[in-house]
Scaffold this motif. Structure first.
Motif, PDB file in Angstrom:
ATOM      1  N   LEU A  93       0.850  -1.186   0.000  1.00  0.00           N
ATOM      2  CA  LEU A  93       0.000   0.000   0.000  1.00  0.00           C
ATOM      3  C   LEU A  93       0.886   1.236   0.000  1.00  0.00           C
ATOM      4  O   LEU A  93       1.918   1.274   0.690  1.00  0.00           O
ATOM      5  CB  LEU A  93      -0.880  -0.002   1.250  1.00  0.00           C
ATOM      6  N   PHE A  94       0.510   2.254  -0.788  1.00  0.00           N
ATOM      7  CA  PHE A  94       1.283   3.485  -0.868  1.00  0.00           C
ATOM      8  C   PHE A  94       0.519   4.636  -0.226  1.00  0.00           C
ATOM      9  O   PHE A  94      -0.709   4.719  -0.319  1.00  0.00           O
ATOM     10  CB  PHE A  94       1.555   3.867  -2.328  1.00  0.00           C
ATOM     11  N   ILE A  95       1.258   5.538   0.404  1.00  0.00           N
ATOM     12  CA  ILE A  95       0.735   6.848   0.791  1.00  0.00           C
ATOM     13  C   ILE A  95       1.671   7.869   0.156  1.00  0.00           C
ATOM     14  O   ILE A  95       2.878   7.848   0.406  1.00  0.00           O
ATOM     15  CB  ILE A  95       0.694   7.024   2.318  1.00  0.00           C
ATOM     16  N   CYS A  96       1.131   8.731  -0.694  1.00  0.00           N
ATOM     17  CA  CYS A  96       2.001   9.674  -1.404  1.00  0.00           C
ATOM     18  C   CYS A  96       1.293  11.009  -1.618  1.00  0.00           C
ATOM     19  O   CYS A  96       0.110  11.172  -1.283  1.00  0.00           O
ATOM     20  CB  CYS A  96       2.454   9.094  -2.742  1.00  0.00           C
ATOM     21  N   LYS A  97       2.014  11.932  -2.192  1.00  0.00           N
ATOM     22  CA  LYS A  97       1.513  13.288  -2.431  1.00  0.00           C
ATOM     23  C   LYS A  97       0.712  13.338  -3.730  1.00  0.00           C
ATOM     24  O   LYS A  97       1.093  12.745  -4.737  1.00  0.00           O
ATOM     25  CB  LYS A  97       2.694  14.259  -2.499  1.00  0.00           C
ATOM     26  N   LYS A  98      -0.380  14.095  -3.704  1.00  0.00           N
ATOM     27  CA  LYS A  98      -1.219  14.237  -4.888  1.00  0.00           C
ATOM     28  C   LYS A  98      -0.464  14.934  -6.011  1.00  0.00           C
ATOM     29  O   LYS A  98       0.268  15.895  -5.802  1.00  0.00           O
ATOM     30  CB  LYS A  98      -2.484  15.030  -4.535  1.00  0.00           C
ATOM     31  N   ASN A  99      -0.644  14.407  -7.230  1.00  0.00           N
ATOM     32  CA  ASN A  99      -0.036  14.942  -8.461  1.00  0.00           C
ATOM     33  C   ASN A  99       1.481  14.838  -8.500  1.00  0.00           C
ATOM     34  O   ASN A  99       2.135  15.468  -9.322  1.00  0.00           O
ATOM     35  CB  ASN A  99      -0.440  16.411  -8.682  1.00  0.00           C
ATOM     36  N   SER A 100       2.044  14.050  -7.589  1.00  0.00           N
ATOM     37  CA  SER A 100       3.484  13.804  -7.641  1.00  0.00           C
ATOM     38  C   SER A 100       3.784  12.804  -8.754  1.00  0.00           C
ATOM     39  O   SER A 100       2.882  12.146  -9.294  1.00  0.00           O
ATOM     40  CB  SER A 100       3.967  13.245  -6.307  1.00  0.00           C
ATOM     41  N   ALA A 101       5.068  12.678  -9.095  1.00  0.00           N
ATOM     42  CA  ALA A 101       5.471  11.708 -10.116  1.00  0.00           C
ATOM     43  C   ALA A 101       5.091  10.293  -9.690  1.00  0.00           C
ATOM     44  O   ALA A 101       4.687   9.462 -10.510  1.00  0.00           O
ATOM     45  CB  ALA A 101       6.975  11.807 -10.354  1.00  0.00           C
ATOM     46  N   LEU A 102       5.176  10.044  -8.397  1.00  0.00           N
ATOM     47  CA  LEU A 102       4.812   8.730  -7.868  1.00  0.00           C
ATOM     48  C   LEU A 102       3.302   8.487  -8.012  1.00  0.00           C
ATOM     49  O   LEU A 102       2.869   7.392  -8.392  1.00  0.00           O
ATOM     50  CB  LEU A 102       5.232   8.636  -6.406  1.00  0.00           C
ATOM     51  N   HIS A 103       2.519   9.504  -7.746  1.00  0.00           N
ATOM     52  CA  HIS A 103       1.064   9.401  -7.887  1.00  0.00           C
ATOM     53  C   HIS A 103       0.685   9.042  -9.324  1.00  0.00           C
ATOM     54  O   HIS A 103      -0.175   8.181  -9.577  1.00  0.00           O
ATOM     55  CB  HIS A 103       0.412  10.723  -7.465  1.00  0.00           C
ATOM     56  N   LYS A 104       1.333   9.687 -10.286  1.00  0.00           N
ATOM     57  CA  LYS A 104       1.037   9.433 -11.697  1.00  0.00           C
ATOM     58  C   LYS A 104       1.365   7.987 -12.074  1.00  0.00           C
ATOM     59  O   LYS A 104       0.641   7.359 -12.853  1.00  0.00           O
ATOM     60  CB  LYS A 104       1.817  10.410 -12.572  1.00  0.00           C
ATOM     61  N   LYS A 105       2.445   7.459 -11.504  1.00  0.00           N
ATOM     62  CA  LYS A 105       2.814   6.058 -11.763  1.00  0.00           C
ATOM     63  C   LYS A 105       1.787   5.115 -11.152  1.00  0.00           C
ATOM     64  O   LYS A 105       1.397   4.111 -11.756  1.00  0.00           O
ATOM     65  CB  LYS A 105       4.199   5.771 -11.166  1.00  0.00           C
ATOM     66  N   LEU A 106       1.372   5.426  -9.938  1.00  0.00           N
ATOM     67  CA  LEU A 106       0.449   4.543  -9.224  1.00  0.00           C
ATOM     68  C   LEU A 106      -0.917   4.483  -9.890  1.00  0.00           C
ATOM     69  O   LEU A 106      -1.605   3.457  -9.829  1.00  0.00           O
ATOM     70  CB  LEU A 106       0.315   5.005  -7.771  1.00  0.00           C
ATOM     71  N   LYS A 107      -1.326   5.571 -10.513  1.00  0.00           N
ATOM     72  CA  LYS A 107      -2.646   5.617 -11.161  1.00  0.00           C
ATOM     73  C   LYS A 107      -2.775   4.587 -12.281  1.00  0.00           C
ATOM     74  O   LYS A 107      -3.876   4.141 -12.592  1.00  0.00           O
ATOM     75  CB  LYS A 107      -2.915   7.028 -11.701  1.00  0.00           C
ATOM     76  N   ILE A 108      -1.661   4.229 -12.906  1.00  0.00           N
ATOM     77  CA  ILE A 108      -1.716   3.248 -13.999  1.00  0.00           C
ATOM     78  C   ILE A 108      -1.205   1.876 -13.544  1.00  0.00           C
ATOM     79  O   ILE A 108      -0.872   1.022 -14.366  1.00  0.00           O
ATOM     80  CB  ILE A 108      -0.919   3.745 -15.226  1.00  0.00           C
TER      81      ILE A 108
ATOM     82  N   ASP B  19      -1.617  -1.431 -10.388  1.00  0.00           N
ATOM     83  CA  ASP B  19      -2.644  -2.114  -9.591  1.00  0.00           C
ATOM     84  C   ASP B  19      -2.392  -1.950  -8.098  1.00  0.00           C
ATOM     85  O   ASP B  19      -3.045  -2.613  -7.274  1.00  0.00           O
ATOM     86  CB  ASP B  19      -2.656  -3.611  -9.939  1.00  0.00           C
ATOM     87  N   ILE B  20      -1.462  -1.087  -7.725  1.00  0.00           N
ATOM     88  CA  ILE B  20      -1.099  -0.920  -6.319  1.00  0.00           C
ATOM     89  C   ILE B  20      -2.041   0.100  -5.671  1.00  0.00           C
ATOM     90  O   ILE B  20      -2.156   1.229  -6.147  1.00  0.00           O
ATOM     91  CB  ILE B  20       0.356  -0.446  -6.179  1.00  0.00           C
ATOM     92  N   PRO B  21      -2.730  -0.266  -4.595  1.00  0.00           N
ATOM     93  CA  PRO B  21      -3.626   0.693  -3.919  1.00  0.00           C
ATOM     94  C   PRO B  21      -2.827   1.822  -3.261  1.00  0.00           C
ATOM     95  O   PRO B  21      -1.688   1.630  -2.846  1.00  0.00           O
ATOM     96  CB  PRO B  21      -4.339  -0.164  -2.873  1.00  0.00           C
ATOM     97  N   PHE B  22      -3.446   3.002  -3.166  1.00  0.00           N
ATOM     98  CA  PHE B  22      -2.730   4.129  -2.578  1.00  0.00           C
ATOM     99  C   PHE B  22      -3.695   5.128  -1.957  1.00  0.00           C
ATOM    100  O   PHE B  22      -4.880   5.170  -2.278  1.00  0.00           O
ATOM    101  CB  PHE B  22      -1.861   4.824  -3.634  1.00  0.00           C
ATOM    102  N   TYR B  23      -3.160   5.928  -1.047  1.00  0.00           N
ATOM    103  CA  TYR B  23      -3.867   7.059  -0.443  1.00  0.00           C
ATOM    104  C   TYR B  23      -3.068   8.319  -0.734  1.00  0.00           C
ATOM    105  O   TYR B  23      -1.833   8.275  -0.842  1.00  0.00           O
ATOM    106  CB  TYR B  23      -3.980   6.883   1.074  1.00  0.00           C
ATOM    107  N   LEU B  24      -3.772   9.446  -0.839  1.00  0.00           N
ATOM    108  CA  LEU B  24      -3.121  10.717  -1.141  1.00  0.00           C
ATOM    109  C   LEU B  24      -3.174  11.637   0.076  1.00  0.00           C
ATOM    110  O   LEU B  24      -4.248  12.014   0.539  1.00  0.00           O
ATOM    111  CB  LEU B  24      -3.788  11.391  -2.336  1.00  0.00           C
ATOM    112  N   ILE B  25      -2.012  11.947   0.609  1.00  0.00           N
ATOM    113  CA  ILE B  25      -1.901  12.903   1.716  1.00  0.00           C
ATOM    114  C   ILE B  25      -0.655  13.750   1.478  1.00  0.00           C
ATOM    115  O   ILE B  25       0.436  13.213   1.247  1.00  0.00           O
ATOM    116  CB  ILE B  25      -1.776  12.193   3.078  1.00  0.00           C
ATOM    117  N   ASN B  26      -0.791  15.037   1.544  1.00  0.00           N
ATOM    118  CA  ASN B  26       0.348  15.938   1.389  1.00  0.00           C
ATOM    119  C   ASN B  26       1.040  16.103   2.737  1.00  0.00           C
ATOM    120  O   ASN B  26       0.450  16.593   3.700  1.00  0.00           O
ATOM    121  CB  ASN B  26      -0.097  17.303   0.856  1.00  0.00           C
ATOM    122  N   ILE B  27       2.287  15.668   2.798  1.00  0.00           N
ATOM    123  CA  ILE B  27       3.068  15.725   4.034  1.00  0.00           C
ATOM    124  C   ILE B  27       4.180  16.758   3.877  1.00  0.00           C
ATOM    125  O   ILE B  27       4.946  16.709   2.911  1.00  0.00           O
ATOM    126  CB  ILE B  27       3.684  14.353   4.374  1.00  0.00           C
TER     127      ILE B  27
END
Length: 603
Positions: free
Chosen positions: A25-40, A42-50
């Motif tokens: 499971l991932f927790i990452c920043k919205k619209n980050s490069a990692l977020h863009k990768k996760l969107k395509i 099958d890995i579930p994720f949550y978006l929180i700006n830290i």
């Protein structure tokens, strides 16, 4: 957030774990490069700006905690220092079993109060990408974190994928020149200014070369000015951002790396897979990847002359470029292939190397109570019984539980326990008396501590006390606690004949689970025990040459009775409370009496 080595590692490892049937499971920043990768993916994720101060925001901490609890997170791997603070604290609040800080930058950890607190109380283990990174964690404070809980696993490179990937040359060679390459952000750390000095010196030596520098960053304008000033425009090309690194490596003959530090030099590994020798400074993690003289060259930091000497050697011995390049190719494949290292990471994350524990019980004719005690610790790795030559069925019962039995004459408790501590191999021990039982919850709590890094070397355990078959809630026993779970390599018992505890050299932790203590079911046995304790205490008093007078004989015992019966609620425990407080009085009185009778007095 940019796509860097840390993001790449986390994404690659999550993908690999998922492919092996392990939930990630991932927790990452919205619209980050990692977020863009996760969107395509099958890995579930949550978006929180830290941010760096998010750990001060209780709403974000609560939100993170809820995510960890709802998803039953067992292990969390944190990358950035800001993630460590917010994610680490939230994971601790959510009782996540294992909190791992992954550090990929060979930069010293600052010796601040906050860092010391986080590394002591929050972080269970640290995963680093090089020995140099490990050294940097401890550089400013060697005690900030135990070295044995810092694991080195190199990042690695997907060798086969890199070999099979397509590429095209970015530069057309002229007049049999040697092409030198460099790739990295144009930043102070990467030190590309040094490469301009290298080019100027090679020009003075009349070396036939051309230099390609790939990357974007804040140094670009300064580099352009310096190239123009030294009239090196025809010798150096600044290529800007290079989307496919292989294009750059394959366009050259020798790769140059003047960085001041590297957590793990991906570019060294990638250049090696392209069969290119690397010349780099003999600092940071570079010596862990480059075999000096075999797969490349290591030279003194910022030494232009020695750096150019290695380039000149290769230019004059072009067969060595091929030989060293082949050596680099084999070395990277054998030692830094990503699939081998992913298996190592998987094993590290999934297969816990739990520390073993030994339970120790001292016994003498306790056949009526020992089974309950043994039942409560049968999950430990080893049970040791130190028996004072019992004449009942104590030994027979203990053997049924697979216990190892040592026979030894009893002098006093601390001496008996210190003797057996020297004979056992497992460093972690839990010590019980035969009339004590560990609560069932103790198993999970202790094993959780032993599954990762124990934050303390010893732990207090509170006791629920029973006397003559009834639970005692007051009478001075309400805050009763003992240190029974500890690492014997750090502690031993005080040399006291009565009421001995282990020597306190460091801060102790506290378990939430308790010991159930059936103090006595027979008033006559308890009376003998109190008289024995009073005698032992008097001997210690005499040996220590402490003074005693009428106050200790007449006033202090009554004070103890009143204090425990009235002020500490003994009367609320009824008849049993009165008896306990009376025996506190009696022990104090008898101790003074024995000293006055047997030792030196001050009347």
């Amino acid at each position: 957030m940019a796509w860097g080595g840390g993001e790449k590692w986390h994404y690659d490892m999550a993908s690999y774990l998922t492919s092996q049937g392990i939930s990630a499971l991932f927790i990452c920043k919205k619209n980050s490069a990692l977020h863009k990768k996760l969107k395509i993916s099958d890995i579930p994720f949550y978006l929180i700006n830290i941010s760096n101060t998010s750990f001060l925001n209780p709403f974000k901490l609560f939100k993170l905690r809820k995510i960890f609890q709802n998803n039953d997170i067992d292990t969390i791997v944190l990358n950035l220092s800001q993630d460590l603070k917010s994610g680490g604290i939230s994971a601790k609040l959510a009782n996540v079993n294992r909190i791992i800080y992954r550090r990929g930058s060979a930069i010293p950890v600052r010796n601040t109060f906050l860092n010391k607190l986080i590394f002591k109380m929050i972080v269970d283990e640290i995963l680093v990408n090089s020995i140099e990174t490990k050294k940097c964690i401890l550089k400013e404070n060697s005690k900030i974190f135990p070295e044995q809980f810092i694991k080195v696993i190199y990042n690695g490179i997907d060798c086969q994928k890199f070999i099979e990937s397509e590429h095209k040359n970015l530069y057309k060679r002229k007049n049999n020149e040697v092409v030198l390459t460099n790739l990295g952000r144009l930043e102070q750390q990467k030190n590309q200014t040094f490469l301009i000095e290298i080019a100027a010196e090679l020009n003075r030596r009349n070396i036939n070369f051309h230099m390609l520098i790939g990357g974007k960053g804040r140094l670009q304008k300064n580099l352009e000015k310096k190239i123009k000033k030294l009239k090196l425009n025809d010798k150096i090309d600044l290529l800007g951002f290079v989307k496919n690194p292989k294009n750059l490596y394959e366009s050259g003959d020798i790769f140059l790396l003047p960085s001041f530090w590297e957590g793990f030099g991906y570019v060294i590994a990638e250049a090696g897979i392209c069969k290119k020798p690397v010349i780099a400074f003999d600092i940071s993690s570079n010596p862990e990847i480059i075999i000096n003289g075999k797969t490349g060259f290591l030279v003194e930091k910022n030494n232009v002359q020695k750096f150019c000497d290695k380039i000149e050697f290769l230019c004059e011995n072009k067969k060595e470029i091929k030989n060293i390049g082949n050596n680099a190719f084999n070395h990277i494949q054998n030692c830094f292939d990503i699939f081998k290292l992913k298996k190592t990471v998987l094993k590290y994350l999934v297969e816990r190397n739990r520390k073993k524990i030994t339970a120790i019980i001292t016994t003498f004719n306790v056949e009526n109570e020992i089974s309950n005690c043994l039942d409560s610790i049968k999950w430990v790795d080893e049970i040791i019984i130190v028996d004072s030559f019992s004449t009942d069925c104590t030994e027979k019962i203990c053997k049924k539980y697979g216990a190892k039995i040592f026979k030894r004459k009893y002098k006093y408790a601390a001496e008996q326990k210190n003797w057996i501590l020297k004979k056992i191999k497992n460093p972690w021990v839990i010590i019980l008396d035969s009339d004590e039982i560990l609560e069932p919850e103790s198993k999970n709590e202790i094993l959780k501590i032993l599954n990762t890094r124990p934050k303390f070397t010893a732990y207090w355990i509170k006791r629920k006390n029973y006397f003559l078959g009834k639970k005692i809630n007051f009478s001075g026993w309400q805050n009763d606690k003992v240190v029974r779970f500890f690492n014997k390599n750090f502690h031993k018992y005080e040399n006291k004949m009565v009421h001995a505890e282990i020597e306190k050299k460091t801060q102790f932790g506290v378990l939430s689970s308790k010991i159930i203590h059936h103090t006595s079911t027979d008033i006559n046995i308890y009376s003998k025990k109190i008289r024995r304790y009073a005698k032992y205490a008097s001997i210690e008093h005499i040996n220590e040459n402490k003074k005693i007078n009428w106050f200790h004989l007449y006033i202090k015992p009554f004070h103890k009775f009143i204090y425990n019966f009235i002020f500490r609620g003994g009367f609320l425990d009824g008849k049993n409370g009165f008896i306990i407080c009376y025996y506190k009085f009696l022990e104090s009185f008898l101790k003074a009496k024995f000293v006055l009778k047997d030792g030196k007095t001050n009347k």
